[in-house]
Design an enzyme around this catalytic site. Structure first.
Site, PDB file in Angstrom:
ATOM      1  N   HIS A   1       0.869  -1.192   0.000  1.00  0.00           N
ATOM      2  CA  HIS A   1       0.000   0.000   0.000  1.00  0.00           C
ATOM      3  C   HIS A   1       0.904   1.240   0.000  1.00  0.00           C
ATOM      4  O   HIS A   1       1.041   1.930   1.002  1.00  0.00           O
ATOM      5  CB  HIS A   1      -0.881  -0.049   1.250  1.00  0.00           C
ATOM      6  CG  HIS A   1      -2.018   0.931   1.253  1.00  0.00           C
ATOM      7  ND1 HIS A   1      -2.676   1.295   2.411  1.00  0.00           N
ATOM      8  CD2 HIS A   1      -2.645   1.600   0.248  1.00  0.00           C
ATOM      9  CE1 HIS A   1      -3.645   2.158   2.120  1.00  0.00           C
ATOM     10  NE2 HIS A   1      -3.640   2.360   0.823  1.00  0.00           N
TER      11      HIS A   1
ATOM     12  N   CYS B   1      -3.931   9.357   4.634  1.00  0.00           N
ATOM     13  CA  CYS B   1      -2.845   9.931   5.435  1.00  0.00           C
ATOM     14  C   CYS B   1      -1.788  10.599   4.574  1.00  0.00           C
ATOM     15  O   CYS B   1      -0.663  10.821   5.019  1.00  0.00           O
ATOM     16  CB  CYS B   1      -2.214   8.863   6.324  1.00  0.00           C
ATOM     17  SG  CYS B   1      -3.302   8.357   7.662  1.00  0.00           S
TER      18      CYS B   1
ATOM     19  N   ARG C   1     -14.604  10.962  -3.315  1.00  0.00           N
ATOM     20  CA  ARG C   1     -13.363  10.734  -4.086  1.00  0.00           C
ATOM     21  C   ARG C   1     -13.522  11.131  -5.547  1.00  0.00           C
ATOM     22  O   ARG C   1     -14.633  11.273  -6.062  1.00  0.00           O
ATOM     23  CB  ARG C   1     -12.967   9.263  -3.997  1.00  0.00           C
ATOM     24  CG  ARG C   1     -12.601   8.875  -2.553  1.00  0.00           C
ATOM     25  CD  ARG C   1     -11.715   7.691  -2.448  1.00  0.00           C
ATOM     26  NE  ARG C   1     -11.311   7.463  -1.075  1.00  0.00           N
ATOM     27  CZ  ARG C   1     -10.055   7.260  -0.679  1.00  0.00           C
ATOM     28  NH1 ARG C   1      -9.085   7.233  -1.553  1.00  0.00           N
ATOM     29  NH2 ARG C   1      -9.780   7.073   0.594  1.00  0.00           N
TER      30      ARG C   1
END
Ligand code: GTP
Ligand code: SPV
Ligand code: MN
Length: 587
Positions: free
Chosen positions: A226, A250, A371
């Site tokens: 990831h 993040c 998104r």
């Protein structure tokens, strides 16, 4: 349409199960996609936005109960429970197939089955893998056509090979109570039912490129992570690549598209984006670790994206983009989200589909996990290596998370094994990317907690093995934390573009150009070695966020001890030794 027997046979079985009215094979042509966009607008599934301001852009709203990944309903269905490990939800495969087939049975009646052949990674690259996704949602087709390489070229690359991943998606009634995202790593199979949102249904992404691929990578000697991938070009024109693993929401997209601070730009520094979410990595012919971004687009968090925080991401979304769960500005038929600008529309529709006035409403207009799905090729700073099947060589691996305290701005591990330890103890405050509480600190090793397709203890072991294979050519491992806060809860480090100052130190360390202070947790910069030129930030403030508080770290060590307890005998002894060393160093 393929002649591959293994594909055709599976397709017949699935057709008999879900009973579609018709089957449409996705060939990847613009003509076919255009027709699907028109159809989805006619049914109201998508809304065509202002084609002058946002050419090729569309808006979609999901159901209110279906706005993020659902970790509690995501399962690894290995034959043996212990192979899923203590950090995954497990279900017995045979019983789970039966349950899912009962849910899926007849669910395409009155609907169309879209067959999507897709490649994760550039078609034909030695890194790449192929999958088929069956879906009854045009929204999924159009998103997959942005996020992956789809169509006839993929089928030609597959030929009659049986090495491909099966993916069945059934929207059903989008019933949260019957929602299941299930992975059968031993069968190369993914089944997702009763969702129509992002990471739950774009099966190439988290389901394949992380959960199934991490399992394949362990068996085949590579890594699925990831991680963003980015290239940093110095004034001499040399480009060095790094990867970074941060938990969901993040800052991977932000770091991947970073714009250098003014002073750096003047000197000739440039940053190139290779990927913003997933990296597939394997040793190259030169023995170094090479990485490819298996995706073809960005599924990025909208709120907070603006001309200042991430102008490259914003530019990327100005054409050919699908927006999900943002505000619809009715005045000019465009989109808006919290943090885009200080000028929210007054005549608008919120993410739930209700009238919304940005000047008077107390509720958020866009969902916090709304998104954009945008083609990578739109990105102004896309790397020229993006499409190269051979990947890019990685100099450094960076871990990081949201920690208000404890973790310094940056530190370097003492060795690969210590670096694996640093990744394994990552912790971060939870975000809106998954359903559940936000802002709670949880352990999220390598940012892979929700995405590792097998026992996390074995995953740590695989990391240790990869380091052994790479030997002295292994990337150096670092940890960063942009999120330390002051007494008022405000972020201390300016972050965003200024993170390049930290990357510069990281690369200098890789080249052995700068020394560092040895601390109980690893190497921390001397404050003079981080360039603060042109920044309203003092050396003292920097020292403050580089400081190691032994008391806090002793607490941290206790937390790690407890976390490690979950893994029993599967925890590699090297990590246990690293924890012991940390405890000794803190005494
Ligand atoms: P996924 O797509 O969910 O995997 O996440 P991502 O890691 O790509 O997340 P993204 O880049 O969209 O993270 C956005 C969040 O990180 C926003 O809340 C930003 O404000 C915050 N963020 C990113 N970079 C920085 C930074 O340098 N400092 C601070 N304080 N916040 C940052
Ligand atoms: C994440 O949650 O880490 C994402 C978004 O990148 S999703 O594709 O929904 O998983
Ligand atoms: Mn992600």
């Amino acid at each position: 349409m393929t002649k591959n027997n293994s594909v055709l046979k599976w397709l017949e079985e699935m057709k008999d199960l879900v009973v579609p009215d018709q089957v449409v094979w996705i060939d990847g042509s613009e003509e076919q996609l255009r027709r699907l966009r028109e159809e989805s607008c006619a049914t109201g599934e998508m809304i065509a936005l202002n084609q002058e301001k946002l050419p090729g852009c569309y808006l979609h709203r999901t159901k209110e109960n279906d706005v993020a990944r659902v970790e509690a309903r995501t399962f690894i269905c290995s034959r043996r429970e212990e192979d899923a490990g203590p950090t995954n939800n497990w279900r017995e495969p045979q019983e789970t197939y039966r349950m899912l087939y009962d849910i899926a049975r007849g669910s395409y009646r009155g609907r169309t089955m879209y067959v999507i052949p897709y490649s994760m990674g550039p078609v034909g690259s030695p890194f790449s893998k192929i999958g088929y996704e069956l879906t009854d949602s045009i929204y999924v087709v159009l998103n997959m056509a942005i996020m992956t390489r789809v169509g006839t070229a993929v089928e030609e690359a597959l030929g009659d090979s049986e090495d491909w991943v099966r993916g069945l998606h059934c929207s059903c009634e989008v019933d949260a109570e019957k929602r299941y995202i299930c992975h059968f790593p031993e069968d190369n199979t993914i089944i997702s039912v009763n969702s129509a949102y992002g990471g739950n249904v774009l099966l190439g992404k988290k389901c394949f490129a992380l959960r199934i691929a991490s399992y394949l990578g362990r068996n085949e000697g590579w890594m699925a992570e990831h991680m963003l991938i980015l290239g940093i070009e110095n004034p001499q024109g040399e480009v060095k690549y790094v990867t970074a693993a941060f938990p969901s929401a993040c800052g991977k997209t932000n770091l991947a598209m970073l714009i250098p601070p003014e002073g750096y730009r003047a000197k000739g520094y440039k940053v190139w984006t290779v990927g913003d979410d997933i990296a597939w990595m394997r040793p190259g012919p030169d023995g170094r670790l090479w990485a490819v971004n298996p995706e073809n687009g960005f599924f990025g968090v909208a709120p907070g994206t603006n001309q200042k925080s991430n102008p490259n991401a914003l530019a990327t979304t100005q054409k050919g983009t699908i927006f999900t769960n943002v505000v619809h500005n009715l005045d000019d038929n465009t989109v808006w989200w919290e943090g885009l600008d200080k000028n929210p529309p007054e005549n608008a529709i919120d993410w739930k589909g209700n009238p919304w006035n940005g000047k008077t409403s107390t509720e958020k207009g866009a969902h916090p996990n709304s998104r954009f799905t945008a083609p990578a090729k739109n990105c102004p700073c896309i790397s020229k290596e993006f499409d190269s099947g051979k990947g890019v060589p990685i100099s450094a691996i960076i871990f990081g998370g949201r920690r208000a305290q404890t973790t310094p701005l940056v530190y370097q591990s003492r060795s690969w094994e210590h670096g694996v330890f640093v990744g394994s103890i990552m912790a971060s405050e939870t975000t809106a990317a998954a359903t559940g509480a936000v802002g709670v600190v949880r352990r999220d090793p390598m940012a892979m907690l929700p995405f590792c397709g097998y026992h996390m203890g074995d995953y740590f072991g695989h990391w240790i093995d990869m380091g052994r294979k790479l030997g002295d050519k292994a990337p150096k491992i670092f940890n960063v934390n942009w999120f330390r806060v002051d007494e008022e809860g405000k972020f201390i480090w300016p972050g965003f573009g200024d993170n390049l100052r930290v990357l510069e130190w990281i690369l200098a360390r890789c080249d052995g150009e700068v020394d560092a202070e040895e601390t109980p947790i690893g190497y921390v910069p001397h404050s003079k070695d981080i360039n603060l030129e042109g920044l309203d930030f003092t050396q003292e403030q920097l020292e403050d966020i580089l400081a190691i508080d032994k008391e806090k770290w002793m607490q941290e060590a206790k937390g790690i001890e407890e976390f490690y307890g979950k893994f029993g005998g599967k925890l590699p002894k090297e990590l246990r030794e690293q924890l012991h060393t940390l405890e000794e160093n803190l005494k």
